[in-house]
Scaffold this motif. Structure first.
Motif, PDB file in Angstrom:
ATOM      1  N   SER A 132       6.397  16.378  19.153  1.00 61.43           N
ATOM      2  CA  SER A 132       6.804  17.749  18.920  1.00 61.43           C
ATOM      3  C   SER A 132       5.577  18.643  18.863  1.00 61.43           C
ATOM      4  N   CYS A 133       5.785  19.898  19.166  1.00 62.55           N
ATOM      5  CA  CYS A 133       4.723  20.900  19.147  1.00 62.55           C
ATOM      6  C   CYS A 133       5.317  22.185  18.613  1.00 62.55           C
ATOM      7  N   ALA A 134       4.896  22.583  17.442  1.00 65.06           N
ATOM      8  CA  ALA A 134       5.423  23.776  16.797  1.00 65.06           C
ATOM      9  C   ALA A 134       4.413  24.909  16.873  1.00 65.06           C
ATOM     10  N   ALA A 135       4.838  26.020  17.433  1.00 64.25           N
ATOM     11  CA  ALA A 135       3.986  27.195  17.527  1.00 64.25           C
ATOM     12  C   ALA A 135       4.146  28.057  16.289  1.00 64.25           C
ATOM     13  N   ARG A 172      13.096  22.131  24.395  1.00 64.04           N
ATOM     14  CA  ARG A 172      12.520  23.147  23.514  1.00 64.04           C
ATOM     15  C   ARG A 172      13.589  23.769  22.642  1.00 64.04           C
ATOM     16  N   ASP A 173      13.174  24.235  21.492  1.00 58.69           N
ATOM     17  CA  ASP A 173      14.023  24.975  20.577  1.00 58.69           C
ATOM     18  C   ASP A 173      13.374  26.344  20.437  1.00 58.69           C
ATOM     19  N   ASN A 174      13.928  27.321  21.115  1.00 59.03           N
ATOM     20  CA  ASN A 174      13.316  28.646  21.133  1.00 59.03           C
ATOM     21  C   ASN A 174      13.310  29.314  19.760  1.00 59.03           C
ATOM     22  N   ALA A 175      14.356  29.094  18.981  1.00 64.22           N
ATOM     23  CA  ALA A 175      14.426  29.684  17.653  1.00 64.22           C
ATOM     24  C   ALA A 175      13.314  29.157  16.755  1.00 64.22           C
ATOM     25  N   LYS A 176      12.992  27.879  16.915  1.00 63.71           N
ATOM     26  CA  LYS A 176      11.941  27.260  16.115  1.00 63.71           C
ATOM     27  C   LYS A 176      10.575  27.315  16.783  1.00 63.71           C
ATOM     28  N   LYS A 177      10.530  27.845  17.997  1.00 65.39           N
ATOM     29  CA  LYS A 177       9.288  27.894  18.779  1.00 65.39           C
ATOM     30  C   LYS A 177       8.645  26.513  18.855  1.00 65.39           C
ATOM     31  N   THR A 178       9.473  25.540  19.146  1.00 63.56           N
ATOM     32  CA  THR A 178       9.024  24.154  19.147  1.00 63.56           C
ATOM     33  C   THR A 178       9.334  23.475  20.470  1.00 63.56           C
ATOM     34  N   LEU A 179       8.390  22.711  20.941  1.00 61.50           N
ATOM     35  CA  LEU A 179       8.496  21.943  22.171  1.00 61.50           C
ATOM     36  C   LEU A 179       8.575  20.465  21.823  1.00 61.50           C
ATOM     37  N   TYR A 180       9.357  19.716  22.597  1.00 59.97           N
ATOM     38  CA  TYR A 180       9.521  18.294  22.350  1.00 59.97           C
ATOM     39  C   TYR A 180       9.280  17.495  23.624  1.00 59.97           C
ATOM     40  N   LEU A 181       8.890  16.259  23.434  1.00 59.99           N
ATOM     41  CA  LEU A 181       8.805  15.316  24.534  1.00 59.99           C
ATOM     42  C   LEU A 181       9.344  13.981  24.041  1.00 59.99           C
ATOM     43  N   GLN A 182      10.527  13.620  24.518  1.00 63.66           N
ATOM     44  CA  GLN A 182      11.114  12.330  24.205  1.00 63.66           C
ATOM     45  C   GLN A 182      10.636  11.334  25.246  1.00 63.66           C
ATOM     46  N   MET A 183       9.927  10.323  24.803  1.00 62.70           N
ATOM     47  CA  MET A 183       9.351   9.335  25.692  1.00 62.70           C
ATOM     48  C   MET A 183      10.017   7.991  25.456  1.00 62.70           C
ATOM     49  N   SER A 184      10.562   7.427  26.506  1.00 66.21           N
ATOM     50  CA  SER A 184      11.225   6.135  26.437  1.00 66.21           C
ATOM     51  C   SER A 184      10.644   5.206  27.491  1.00 66.21           C
ATOM     52  N   SER A 185      10.943   3.917  27.346  1.00 65.58           N
ATOM     53  CA  SER A 185      10.443   2.907  28.281  1.00 65.58           C
ATOM     54  C   SER A 185       8.951   3.066  28.510  1.00 65.58           C
ATOM     55  N   LEU A 186       8.228   3.217  27.429  1.00 65.76           N
ATOM     56  CA  LEU A 186       6.794   3.494  27.525  1.00 65.76           C
ATOM     57  C   LEU A 186       6.031   2.330  28.135  1.00 65.76           C
ATOM     58  N   LYS A 187       5.025   2.680  28.901  1.00 62.87           N
ATOM     59  CA  LYS A 187       4.174   1.728  29.586  1.00 62.87           C
ATOM     60  C   LYS A 187       2.738   1.873  29.100  1.00 62.87           C
TER      61      LYS A 187
END
Length: 116
Positions: A21-24, A71-86
């Motif tokens: 997550s990345c919160a501005a 992203r959640d614009n109200a929270k000014k937050t960006l997300y990256l869901q990472m699965s099957s990581l290598k």
């Protein structure tokens, strides 16, 4: 005044999942595209994924089908869901924010280590 605070990195086994997550915060203006970049050890920074204010997403080919950016614009937050990581996903992941006033901001980076 503007800060991008990232969280969610850590150590995970191959095939596992992590959610970044990345919160501005601060006096940031209207946000256009938000995205993720990563820098692996000994490598240059590369684009991973981004998402426009309208929800349009772009992914680098190597993560398609495994990563989901949102992203959640109200929270000014960006997300990256990472699965099957290598193991090759191991890198410092950086949040990038672009505003409609042509300002660019970067997060401090969060380390993702994929290893047995």
């Amino acid at each position: 005044q503007v800060q991008l605070v990232e969280s969610g990195g850590g150590l995970v086994q191959p095939g596992g999942s992590l959610r970044l997550s990345c919160a501005a915060s601060g006096s940031i203006s209207s946000i256009n595209v938000m995205g993720w970049y990563r820098q692996a050890p000994g490598k240059e920074r590369e684009f991973v994924a981004d998402i426009s204010s309208g929800g349009t997403t772009v992914y680098t080919e190597s993560v398609k089908g495994r990563f989901t950016v949102s992203r959640d614009n109200a929270k000014k937050t960006l997300y990256l869901q990472m699965s099957s990581l290598k193991p090759e996903d191991t890198a410092v992941y950086y949040c990038n924010v672009n505003t409609y006033r042509s300002l660019k901001y970067w997060g401090q980076g969060t380390l993702v280590t994929v290893s047995s």
